[in-house]
Motif scaffolding. Structure first.
Motif, PDB file in Angstrom:
ATOM      1  N   LYS A 399       0.846  -1.186   0.000  1.00 48.19           N
ATOM      2  CA  LYS A 399       0.000   0.000   0.000  1.00 48.19           C
ATOM      3  C   LYS A 399       0.882   1.237   0.000  1.00 48.19           C
ATOM      4  CE  LYS A 399      -3.694   2.212   2.706  1.00 48.19           C
ATOM      5  NZ  LYS A 399      -4.550   2.103   3.916  1.00 48.19           N
ATOM      6  N   SER A 401       0.849   5.797  -0.970  1.00 49.06           N
ATOM      7  CA  SER A 401       0.102   7.011  -1.325  1.00 49.06           C
ATOM      8  C   SER A 401       1.032   7.980  -2.032  1.00 49.06           C
ATOM      9  CB  SER A 401      -0.471   7.675  -0.068  1.00 49.06           C
ATOM     10  OG  SER A 401      -1.355   6.814   0.610  1.00 49.06           O
ATOM     11  N   GLN A 443      -4.571  13.237  -3.348  1.00 49.11           N
ATOM     12  CA  GLN A 443      -3.748  12.143  -2.832  1.00 49.11           C
ATOM     13  C   GLN A 443      -4.363  10.820  -3.275  1.00 49.11           C
ATOM     14  OE1 GLN A 443      -1.562  12.216   0.967  1.00 49.11           O
ATOM     15  NE2 GLN A 443      -2.938  10.573   1.629  1.00 49.11           N
ATOM     16  N   THR A 445      -4.253   6.808  -3.060  1.00 50.73           N
ATOM     17  CA  THR A 445      -3.784   5.672  -2.255  1.00 50.73           C
ATOM     18  C   THR A 445      -4.120   4.385  -2.994  1.00 50.73           C
ATOM     19  OG1 THR A 445      -4.115   6.896  -0.194  1.00 50.73           O
ATOM     20  CG2 THR A 445      -3.948   4.498  -0.032  1.00 50.73           C
ATOM     21  N   CYS A 446      -3.101   3.572  -3.210  1.00 47.86           N
ATOM     22  CA  CYS A 446      -3.275   2.326  -3.959  1.00 47.86           C
ATOM     23  C   CYS A 446      -2.871   1.117  -3.130  1.00 47.86           C
ATOM     24  CB  CYS A 446      -2.424   2.330  -5.234  1.00 47.86           C
ATOM     25  SG  CYS A 446      -2.849   3.631  -6.406  1.00 47.86           S
ATOM     26  N   THR A 471       4.383   8.104   0.083  1.00 48.77           N
ATOM     27  CA  THR A 471       4.283   7.494   1.408  1.00 48.77           C
ATOM     28  C   THR A 471       4.079   5.986   1.216  1.00 48.77           C
ATOM     29  OG1 THR A 471       3.267   9.483   2.346  1.00 48.77           O
ATOM     30  CG2 THR A 471       3.022   7.430   3.597  1.00 48.77           C
ATOM     31  N   TRP A 472       5.066   5.216   1.669  1.00 50.83           N
ATOM     32  CA  TRP A 472       4.981   3.758   1.540  1.00 50.83           C
ATOM     33  C   TRP A 472       4.547   3.191   2.903  1.00 50.83           C
ATOM     34  CZ3 TRP A 472       5.512   0.915  -2.871  1.00 50.83           C
ATOM     35  CH2 TRP A 472       5.589  -0.464  -2.743  1.00 50.83           C
ATOM     36  N   HIS A 473       3.418   2.521   2.919  1.00 49.89           N
ATOM     37  CA  HIS A 473       2.851   2.013   4.174  1.00 49.89           C
ATOM     38  C   HIS A 473       3.466   0.666   4.495  1.00 49.89           C
ATOM     39  CE1 HIS A 473      -0.244   5.176   4.188  1.00 49.89           C
ATOM     40  NE2 HIS A 473      -0.266   4.995   2.874  1.00 49.89           N
TER      41      HIS A 473
END
Length: 475
Positions: A399, A401, A443, A445-446, A471-473
């Motif tokens: 996930k 963003s 933004q 988010t994938c 942003t890497w979750h």
């Protein structure tokens, strides 16, 4: 090998001389738990259901396990132990003992059935009481085998246990209901301890026996029959990995049977790092109670706070090693069982494989190893949650963003990038409101599916080069 195989053939309950059924059994007066205290009897068996063990503990004899095998052989399924494709990935010749194929999905049936069969006619007429918590394979096993033997069974499930468990126990023939919070001696909460307090009160009031997943010799003997089957099904086995669930009855009983038939076989126990009951007991030289009051909903059976005295006395000299695993190891093992064995098992059931997946047993590489998958009963929604989390841990679900211009063309270029990197888009969401930057930015988010950790790292690098506000979750 010829001598070893011949010895097994003479001792096992199948393929050789079978033991005679036990004779001349008698029971003691009722004990404090609402059921009878038990005593040893001729023929290697003991009368009655489970009861509080002696403080010092009593070591089980091989003849008792052999007698249990004779008694339950026509009532409990003989599960397969098959070569697994996992072997090529972990460097060992792995055989999987599929205990999840029992009628109720767990090895608990072995001990439960033997305990029920060793009850007197009068004890059976008064019935049994059992406790169910989260997945509670024990409660399902009691419900099924009590109904088969026409023994009245009342199952009290924890207040927070899933409705599916309550329904399953009823479908199997038990009188199942919710435990009352705060009932019984010492009260109790909404988990297993609260349910047990209520069950203890009911057993005393009704004169029935509280049949627990505990440390009684009959339970250990019934569970130990698994060891006999393993030795017959996999000639030349060099190591057996067994979860140290409950109070250790399966690990101790199976280890005793296996070591009696072949002392050269390595026995490995597996327990949760947060509940190292066996490691603590082996270090201290006696079972000790953990000060942790937590109940683990992921792996109920591995969350026991202490080893039973009888299990410890039986297993302390025949268990070669006990390893600790984490919840993350369990989730990954559940995923591997699904992919390589086509089976949905719960966290307790996957514990033995988790010891290999975690890399804790490098000494078993190149050896013939049996992995015992002890349980498969799990709620569908719970299983889906476990698999999704395992995919994240395995680097196959990611996930991130990024902030892009609020234009279809810019958003389209992000999707094109994912396509070039062969990342499969699973979910996408756009946020235009909760931003503190340019009014005309969005933004995105994938959630994407990747092949492995290497592929995920490659995708992260490409995105970082193109989008400064990535942003890497992380998991």
């Amino acid at each position: 090998m010829g001598e070893r195989s011949g010895e097994r053939g003479r001792l096992l309950h199948r393929g050789g001389a079978v033991p005679s059924p036990p004779q001349g059994l008698s029971a003691r007066p009722p004990g404090p738990n609402g059921g009878p205290l038990l005593q040893g009897a001729a023929g290697g068996a003991r009368q009655g259901p489970a009861a509080p063990p002696a403080a010092e503990g009593e070591s089980l004899q091989f003849e008792e396990i052999s007698a249990a095998a004779f008694m339950i052989q026509n009532a409990v399924q003989r599960t397969p132990c098959m070569y697994s494709r996992l072997s090529k990935y972990y460097g060992s010749e792995i055989f999987v003992k599929k205990e999840f194929l029992h009628a109720t999905g767990s090895a608990k049936e072995r001990g439960v059935r033997y305990c029920l069969q060793m009850m007197t006619k009068d004890q059976r007429a008064r019935g049994v009481v059992a406790v169910g918590a989260w997945s509670s394979a024990h409660a399902l096993a009691v419900s099924h085998h009590a109904a088969e033997m026409r023994v009245p069974a009342r199952v009290l499930v924890a207040a927070r246990a899933p409705e599916a468990l309550l329904r399953a126990c009823r479908d199997l023939g038990a009188n199942a209901g919710r435990a009352r919070v705060g009932s019984g001696e010492g009260g109790g909460g909404e988990g297993a301890r609260g349910a047990r307090a209520h069950a203890l009160q009911v057993a005393r009031e009704e004169g029935s026996a509280l049949l627990e997943d505990d440390d009684h010799p009959n339970m250990i003997a019934g569970m130990g029959t698994l060891g006999l089957e393993v030795m017959e099904q996999v000639p030349g086995v060099e190591a057996v990995i067994i979860p140290a669930g409950g109070r250790g009855s399966l690990l101790a009983g199976a280890a005793a049977a296996i070591k009696h038939l072949d002392p050269a076989v390595t026995i490995v126990g597996v327990e949760l790092a947060s509940c190292p009951s066996w490691q603590r007991a082996l270090t201290m030289g006696q079972p000790t109670q953990s000060d942790s009051g937590k109940e683990n909903r992921l792996c109920e059976d591995l969350s026991s706070q202490s080893v039973g005295p009888n299990a410890f006395a039986t297993g302390r000299h025949v268990i070669d090693k006990v390893v600790s695993i984490t919840e993350q190891d369990l989730l990954l093992a559940m995923l591997k069982v699904l992919e390589f064995e086509g089976a949905a098992v719960n966290a307790d059931g996957a514990a033995a494989l988790a010891a290999i997946v975690s890399g804790k047993l490098p000494e078993l590489r190149g050896k013939r190893v049996v992995v015992v998958l002890v349980s498969g009963s799990i709620d569908v929604s719970h299983f889906k949650r476990c698999v999704d989390r395992a995919l994240v841990l395995d680097g196959r679900l990611c996930k991130f963003s990024v902030r892009v211009s609020d234009s279809p063309a810019e958003q389209g270029r992000l999707l094109e990038l994912l396509g070039r990197e062969e990342a499969r888009l699973m979910d996408i969401s756009l946020d235009r409101t909760f931003l503190t930057t340019d009014l005309f930015s969005v933004q995105v988010t994938c959630v994407v599916e990747t092949r492995d950790h290497v592929h995920a790292a490659q995708l992260k690098g490409v995105l970082a080069e193109k989008y400064a506000a990535l942003t890497w979750h992380d998991k």
